[in-house]
Write a protein that holds these residues in place. Structure first.
Motif, mmCIF file in Angstrom:
data_model
loop_
_atom_site.group_PDB
_atom_site.id
_atom_site.type_symbol
_atom_site.label_atom_id
_atom_site.label_comp_id
_atom_site.label_asym_id
_atom_site.label_seq_id
_atom_site.Cartn_x
_atom_site.Cartn_y
_atom_site.Cartn_z
ATOM 1 N N PHE A 1 4.799 1.435 -8.244
ATOM 2 C CA PHE A 1 4.041 2.573 -7.714
ATOM 3 C C PHE A 1 2.541 2.337 -7.819
ATOM 4 C CE2 PHE A 1 2.138 6.783 -8.626
ATOM 5 C CZ PHE A 1 2.331 7.329 -7.380
ATOM 6 N N SER A 2 2.124 1.882 -9.014
ATOM 7 C CA SER A 2 0.680 1.742 -9.208
ATOM 8 C C SER A 2 0.123 0.613 -8.348
ATOM 9 C CB SER A 2 0.371 1.488 -10.680
ATOM 10 O OG SER A 2 1.112 0.394 -11.133
ATOM 11 N N MET B 1 1.434 -0.168 -5.380
ATOM 12 C CA MET B 1 1.482 0.308 -3.996
ATOM 13 C C MET B 1 0.277 1.172 -3.661
ATOM 14 S SD MET B 1 5.447 1.086 -3.347
ATOM 15 C CE MET B 1 5.469 1.771 -1.750
ATOM 16 N N VAL B 2 -0.156 2.004 -4.605
ATOM 17 C CA VAL B 2 -1.315 2.839 -4.285
ATOM 18 C C VAL B 2 -2.591 2.010 -4.218
ATOM 19 C CG1 VAL B 2 -0.325 4.952 -5.182
ATOM 20 C CG2 VAL B 2 -1.650 3.516 -6.702
ATOM 21 N N TYR C 1 11.195 0.929 2.722
ATOM 22 C CA TYR C 1 10.886 0.636 1.341
ATOM 23 C C TYR C 1 12.198 0.524 0.593
ATOM 24 C CZ TYR C 1 9.934 1.172 -3.513
ATOM 25 O OH TYR C 1 9.910 0.953 -4.845
ATOM 26 N N VAL D 1 -6.130 6.797 4.731
ATOM 27 C CA VAL D 1 -5.770 7.972 3.937
ATOM 28 C C VAL D 1 -4.284 7.949 3.606
ATOM 29 C CG1 VAL D 1 -5.641 10.472 3.922
ATOM 30 C CG2 VAL D 1 -7.634 9.336 4.867
ATOM 31 N N ILE D 2 -3.460 7.617 4.620
ATOM 32 C CA ILE D 2 -2.014 7.670 4.409
ATOM 33 C C ILE D 2 -1.531 6.429 3.677
ATOM 34 C CG2 ILE D 2 0.165 7.553 5.636
ATOM 35 C CD1 ILE D 2 -0.923 9.646 7.514
ATOM 36 N N TYR D 3 -1.950 5.273 4.102
ATOM 37 C CA TYR D 3 -1.623 4.045 3.378
ATOM 38 C C TYR D 3 -2.924 3.485 2.826
ATOM 39 C CZ TYR D 3 2.931 3.914 5.643
ATOM 40 O OH TYR D 3 4.181 4.196 6.082
ATOM 41 N N PRO E 1 5.372 7.984 4.522
ATOM 42 C CA PRO E 1 4.449 7.681 3.411
ATOM 43 C C PRO E 1 4.746 8.477 2.147
ATOM 44 C CG PRO E 1 3.243 7.938 5.446
ATOM 45 C CD PRO E 1 4.647 8.325 5.756
ATOM 46 N N LEU F 1 6.075 6.420 -1.308
ATOM 47 C CA LEU F 1 5.400 6.411 -2.613
ATOM 48 C C LEU F 1 6.225 7.156 -3.663
ATOM 49 C CD1 LEU F 1 1.562 6.838 -2.223
ATOM 50 C CD2 LEU F 1 2.843 4.924 -3.139
ATOM 51 N N ARG G 1 7.709 5.787 -7.316
ATOM 52 C CA ARG G 1 7.458 6.450 -8.593
ATOM 53 C C ARG G 1 8.778 6.899 -9.230
ATOM 54 N NH1 ARG G 1 5.144 6.364 -12.978
ATOM 55 N NH2 ARG G 1 4.642 8.314 -13.978
ATOM 56 N N ILE H 1 1.656 13.633 -5.283
ATOM 57 C CA ILE H 1 1.777 12.477 -4.376
ATOM 58 C C ILE H 1 1.627 12.932 -2.925
ATOM 59 C CG2 ILE H 1 3.388 10.731 -3.527
ATOM 60 C CD1 ILE H 1 4.443 10.491 -6.389
ATOM 61 N N TYR I 1 -1.909 13.304 -2.312
ATOM 62 C CA TYR I 1 -2.555 11.994 -2.321
ATOM 63 C C TYR I 1 -2.393 11.293 -0.983
ATOM 64 C CZ TYR I 1 -3.598 7.206 -3.569
ATOM 65 O OH TYR I 1 -4.130 5.956 -3.587
ATOM 66 N N VAL I 2 -1.220 11.455 -0.377
ATOM 67 C CA VAL I 2 -0.913 10.774 0.870
ATOM 68 C C VAL I 2 -1.575 11.463 2.067
ATOM 69 C CG1 VAL I 2 1.051 10.379 2.393
ATOM 70 C CG2 VAL I 2 1.173 9.643 0.071
ATOM 71 N N TYR J 1 -1.057 15.042 2.919
ATOM 72 C CA TYR J 1 -0.423 16.261 3.400
ATOM 73 C C TYR J 1 -0.660 17.388 2.404
ATOM 74 C CZ TYR J 1 1.774 13.086 6.663
ATOM 75 O OH TYR J 1 1.979 12.152 7.624
ATOM 76 N N TYR K 1 -5.339 13.994 -9.787
ATOM 77 C CA TYR K 1 -4.205 13.091 -9.998
ATOM 78 C C TYR K 1 -4.673 11.663 -9.784
ATOM 79 C CZ TYR K 1 0.380 10.962 -9.205
ATOM 80 O OH TYR K 1 1.495 10.181 -9.270
ATOM 81 N N PRO L 1 -3.262 8.098 -9.326
ATOM 82 C CA PRO L 1 -1.986 7.387 -9.162
ATOM 83 C C PRO L 1 -1.942 6.044 -9.877
ATOM 84 C CG PRO L 1 -3.219 7.414 -7.120
ATOM 85 C CD PRO L 1 -3.964 8.282 -8.058
#
Lengths: 833, 333
Positions: free
Chosen positions: A594-595, A597-598, A764, A794-796, B42, B46, B50, B280, B283-284, B286, B296, B298
């Motif tokens: 996760f970390s 991926m962000v 994924y 923003v999204i990815y 997305p 994510l 997690r 999350i 963050y993405v 939405y 937050y 991540p």
């Protein structure tokens, strides 16, 4: 035979003979002979089946698209009748032509043609009866019943005549029988044709659907408005301007390579220009989307028209990108054409005091008019079917608000519509069928263009040949009417040289050449050569000519370096942007956490493995089939044979099917009908279709390079045909065949449009491999480039640099295979001197 | 058999072995297959990463083939959870009923759509009717709205066809029709929202729309009211979340029947709707519908609750395929 064997290189020949005697001693003629014989014949059958199935692929694809598109194109009955009418017109045309063209066709051939025609008419009649009967049972229309009776009577008549013809097969059929029979046949065809028209007239009003599809201007699938005209025009705008841009670049690079570059530099220049064609189109799309569109935007800003055109995603951007991608095609075809000009012609032009540039402009280019124009037409077909660039760069509004030919607006092209809308369409919705209609339209247009181009290239279709055909028809009629015989001037049709000299040098206005014989003697050629040498001394040429030549040379060099510079920039940007984000932690086994991926690390190993899996499946299926087709066409059914030519053309035609149409086919057949879903198998089978024509042609080429003497020797010593092919031709051609494999894989691994439709999706999963061969979408490199490249950060997070990393990996794989193949070919090639 | 043939054969055998081993391994228990919308992907992507980090025994596969594909897979039993950016169509509900599948729709987030203008534009609020009139070409100049803008003709911007926001906007304001560039005085279409926002930041006469998460200080989000008499609401996370801001579309996760306690799907949905799951979502890009963390991070997420413990099986795939590869090599030699 033996004498030729003896004169060959004795050392390799003795080795061959040794192995042959070994083979003979191992397999004594006896019981094993029959086993070998059956093996031989069964292999022949297997090869034939593979070859024929490969050659029928295009027909199968188009038929499937047609069937799927039918529901939006109007009633089925009207289309079946329409098809019949077309076939009837063709058959009657062929009948008339063969029958009256006595001089070109033999008695036997005409007899056969008429028999085949009768069989076709018979079969069509049965089809017609069945459809009309079905129609009668549903509508109880009395017209149908009447027509069924009439057709049955006709059918009966033809059947009797057919039986008569078949019975007298062994006997000589003389003119007496043939003439009335041919007329009867034509009469039948015509009567059925007229009857069909009567049948169709009441239904002609339902043709509004196809009219709407062809000329309707609103494309709004949600409201079930399927007017595809603006999509077609969008494609045309992009293609048209791309061609206009590519012509000066392609031609001047071709001329530069053929005429001005020193021989030691030529090889390097040629291979670096060809590198452009090895760049996957999705990478060009990404670069164009991120950099080039912004450049165009800032240019418009600087010009002060930014209020109207501040968007970079317009047709012109796509056109320029596509033009860059097509440069190698036109350049190498022009180069090949210019190199084929006979030296005598150039020399004689030089001898007449023309400068180097004048020789090119007045001799070389006119001599190769047909091949250069066919190169341009082929490029047109190629650009028209190209998907990824128009999908990523050209916008997606079908309105065409700034005029039908304005390139400064966003357009929605045919292939882009297919690739975009497939993702969320429900099976058997009207939109589903409409998409197949789009595929059919795209296929038809690019197919017709490509066939046209190929015919022009092979010299079968030239302006003079069309004129001649027309003249022939006219003179035939004139002869018939006036009974006058015209004197025919016969000269070889396929001899370009003769035609050229005749057209250009023997022109009646050209007084100097009027007295010259058509073919110069050896002595004359020698004197011409002397003259040429003298004329190369530039002091003879006027200053004006020299200056002109220098200007043109300068332009050619400049354009070549512009293209090379753009190529360098592409590599540079992919290399820099891609390398910046590479983290070797991604290679360590384990899922992307996760970390990570962000931070923009999505695990490129998964996508790389996905690409290799799908392309590997395609290779496992496609390479054997296409190699078999190559072997079959080289040894069993020669391409010089009429049927062999047809089959070879059939396989070659697959190459002219746009990749998105192949994807659409795979999507309809494998993903939906077979229910495999987006998966390795669907993607593999789809990409396999794209591999077949490339590998088949390279295999044929490789096998033809091996001298036939070896094989004939082994045949003489008692090996079967298959054994001789396996032991000799395949073994020697092996390096070239492997090179063909590598080329095809490097071409196919970058294909994006087919895999968007059949294999790849955003995915994924914690494993590197998809969970199964079917029903499990794969992560693939080209798809990641497309998906992440268009998304925003923003999204990815870091999506663009991620896309660039994938682009770098894909480029390294594709170019690596390409370059490796080229090296392999030059290193391993066997010389037979 | 010569060297070359041996190499070719082993490569092909290893290739097959890798596929087979990967398809055999991976037990059905403790795996969750999520399939569906590209828009929701997305979030699911994510969140799945997690979720698995917290629960090493669970394997989650996420696909983004499209809303239609997700619902079809759910009906066929190929997916456990379908994600969708639209409500299931009537035809899909009928098909589900025919196959005894009960589609239960859970809202997990919202996609708030902001109407944006240049910060120098004096416009502060718009009604639904005014938005429609701007986009269908009835209002072509800012003076039609009694505003004085430095450049008077309205520059209308929209997203391209591939965007779900585009579809939603046209459905809401244009009855599903497309914007006709001939009727508006200036027009542009963009393939990404950030490009569209950059255009609005550059041009004082421009108007556009896009996800709320993209809004920053370079553009101004306009307050919107549904009817003329209502009070206009400025889009913020709070107003979208409590549905007082009128332009937003919900994002769904769909299951077959209501998942009960102890079901893996239940744990998954609970995770998405938990504080971290909703963080999350934000963050993405939405809008969360439940509580979320203000700041937050991540890269340094908070401690998470372990639901399922166990050994992960995924990593076994690679050694086994290597072993098969080695075996194949040995047998050949």
């Amino acid at each position: 035979m033996n004498t030729t064997l003896m004169t060959k290189d004795t050392s390799s020949e003795s080795k061959r003979l040794e192995s042959l005697t070994k083979l003979l001693s191992n397999n004594t003629i006896g019981s094993t002979f029959y086993v070998r014989k059956t093996l031989d014949s069964s292999i022949k059958v297997v090869l034939a089946i593979m070859t024929v199935s490969a050659s029928l692929l295009t027909i199968f694809i188009s038929l499937y698209l047609f069937i799927e598109a039918l529901p939006v194109m109007g009633s089925i009955k009207i289309w079946s009748i329409f098809l019949e009418i077309i076939i009837f017109i063709l058959t009657s045309f062929i009948a008339l032509w063969t029958f009256f063209n006595k001089s070109t066709f033999s008695q036997k051939f005409r007899k056969q043609t008429i028999r085949n025609l009768a069989i076709i008419v018979e079969m069509l009649g049965v089809f017609l009866i069945v459809t009309l009967l079905i129609d009668y049972t549903t509508s109880k229309d009395i017209l149908s019943l009447v027509s069924v009776t009439i057709t049955i009577i006709f059918e009966f008549g033809i059947l009797i005549l057919l039986i008569h013809l078949f019975n007298s097969k062994t006997k000589k059929i003389n003119q007496k029988y043939m003439k009335p029979f041919a007329f009867l046949l034509i009469f039948l065809v015509l009567s059925i044709f007229i009857f069909e028209i009567i049948e169709v007239i009441p239904e002609i009003y339902t043709l509004s659907e196809i009219k709407q599809l062809l000329f309707g201007q609103t494309w709004n699938p949600k409201k079930e408005n399927f007017g595809a005209f603006n999509l077609f025009m969008g494609s045309m705008i992009v293609t048209f301007y791309a061609i206009i841009i590519v012509i000066p670049f392609g031609l001047s690079i071709g001329i530069f390579m053929a005429e001005f570059v020193p021989e030691n530099l030529y090889k390097h220049l040629k291979s670096s220009i060809e590198l452009i064609s090895a760049i996957p189109s999705v990478i060009m799309g990404l670069i164009s989307f991120r950099y080039f569109a912004k450049l165009i935007k800032s240019i418009f800003f600087a010009l002060g028209v930014e209020q109207q055109y501040s968007v970079g995603n317009i047709a012109l951007t796509a056109s320029i990108t596509l033009a860059f991608m097509t440069v190698p095609m036109i350049a190498s075809l022009t180069d090949d054409a210019l190199r084929s000009v006979p030296k005598e012609l150039k020399k004689s032009a030089l001898a007449l005091g023309s400068s180097h540039w004048e020789v090119i402009a007045r001799v070389s280019i006119p001599y190769n008019r047909s091949s250069i124009s066919s190169a341009i037409i082929l490029a047109f077909g190629r650009i028209f079917g190209e998907t990824m660039v128009v999908l990523m760069v050209a916008g997606s509004n079908p309105a065409l608000s700034k005029g039908l030919l304005n390139p400064l607006q966003g357009i929605y092209a045919l292939p882009a519509a297919i690739a975009l809308e497939v993702s969320d369409v429900v099976v058997d919705d009207p939109q589903w069928h409409a998409l197949f209609y789009l595929g059919l339209e795209l296929l038809t247009i690019s197919f017709v263009i490509t066939v046209l181009g190929r015919r022009i290239a092979s010299g079968k279709l030239t302006f003079t040949s069309v004129k001649k055909l027309f003249k022939k028809g006219c003179s035939y009629l004139w002869n018939r009417l006036s009974k006058r015989k015209e004197e025919e001037i016969k000269y070889s049709e396929n001899n370009n040289f003769a035609r050229f000299t005749k057209d250009k040098f023997m022109h009646p206005k050209n007084k100097y050449f009027q007295s010259r014989p058509t073919s110069p003697s050896e002595e004359q050629l020698n004197t011409e050569y002397f003259e040429t040498l003298m004329c190369t001394n530039s002091s003879i040429l006027s200053k004006y000519k020299i200056r002109k030549q220098r200007i043109y040379t300068g332009i050619f060099t400049l354009l070549t370096f512009i293209v090379l510079g753009v190529l360098g920039l592409v590599f540079f940007s992919v290399g820099i942007d891609g390398f910046r984000n590479i983290d070797f932690q991604d290679i360590i086994p384990g899922k992307p956490s996760f970390s990570r991926m962000v931070q923009g690390h999505y695990g490129y190993l998964t996508s790389t493995i996905g690409s290799i899996l799908v392309v590997g499946t395609a290779a496992l299926i496609g390479l054997p089939i296409s190699t078999a087709a190559g072997i079959y066409l080289t040894f069993y059914l020669k391409p010089t044979n009429k049927l062999g030519q047809m089959i070879k053309n059939g396989i070659q035609n697959i190459a002219s099917v746009p990749s998105v149409v192949v994807g659409l086919f795979g999507w309809g057949i494998f993903v939906s009908t077979f229910g495999w879903g987006k998966s390795v198998l669907s993607g593999g089978f789809t990409l396999m279709i794209m591999m077949v024509p490339i590998v088949t042609s390279t295999t044929i080429e490789a096998l033809n390079q091996v001298p036939n003497d070896f094989r004939q020797g082994s045949l003489a010593l008692g090996s079967t045909k298959w054994e001789s092919i396996k032991e000799h031709n395949l073994r020697y051609a092996f390096p070239s065949i492997i090179t063909g494999y590598l080329f095809s894989i490097s071409r196919v691994i970058g294909e994006t449009a087919p895999i968007i439709l059949t294999a790849a999706a955003a995915r994924y999963a914690p494993t590197y491999f998809p969970s199964g061969l079917t029903n499990s979408a794969v992560a693939m490199l080209p798809f990641d480039i497309y998906e992440f490249g268009l998304y925003t950060d923003v999204i990815y997070p870091n999506s663009f640099s991620w896309a660039m990393t994938c682009a770098l990996i894909l480029l390294v794989i594709a170019l690596g295979l390409f370059v490796f193949g080229q090296i392999l070919r030059s290193k391993l090639q066997v010389k037979y001197d | 058999m010569n060297k070359r043939q041996i190499i070719l054969n082993t490569i092909s055998i290893a290739f097959l072995a890798m596929i087979i081993s990967s398809s055999v391994i991976g037990s059905k228990e403790n795996t969750l297959v999520i399939q569906g919308s590209n828009t929701v992907f997305p979030i699911a992507n994510l969140a799945a990463a997690r979720f698995q980090e917290c629960n090493p025994g669970i394997t989650v596969t996420v696909g983004g083939e499209g809303s239609g594909a997700g619902i079809a897979d759910l009906i066929d039993g190929k997916a456990d959870v379908a994600t969708a950016s639209r409500f299931p169509k009537q035809s899909e509900i009928d098909e589900a009923n025919n196959t005894d599948v009960e589609l239960i729709v859970h809202t997990i987030a919202k996609d708030g759509i902001a109407i944006i203008v240049n910060p120098n534009n004096p416009l502060s609020e718009l009604s639904f009717e005014q938005i429609s009139k701007i986009y269908n070409g009835t209002y072509t100049h800012w003076s039609n709205l009694n505003l004085t803008v430095a450049v008077d003709p309205i520059r209308v911007l929209e997203r391209d066809e591939s965007s779900g926001t585009h579809d939603y906007f046209n459905e809401e304001f244009l009855n599903g029709e497309e914007v006709n560039p001939n009727t508006v005085s200036d027009y542009a279409q963009y393939q990404s929202t950030s490009q569209l926002f950059a255009d609005v930041a550059e041009n004082v006469n421009a108007i556009g729309y896009g996800g709320l998460a993209y809004v920053d200080e370079t553009v101004k989000a306009v307050a919107v009211k549904k009817e003329e008499g209502d009070t206009a609401v400025t889009p913020t996370i709070a107003t979208v979340s409590d549905a007082s801001y009128p332009i937003s579309r919900p994002l769904y996760m769909i299951t077959n029947g209501e998942p009960e306690e102890g079901d893996l799907r239940k744990y998954w949905l609970d995770f998405i709707l938990s504080v971290e799951g909703q963080s999350i979502v934000l963050y993405v890009g939405y809008i969360p519908i439940g509580n979320y963390l203000e700041n937050y991070d991540p890269t340094n997420p908070p401690e998470c609750k372990v639901i399922v413990e166990g050994t992960p099986f995924g990593f076994i795939t690679v050694p086994i395929s290597i072993a098969i590869f080695a075996l194949a090599l040995r047998r050949r030699n």
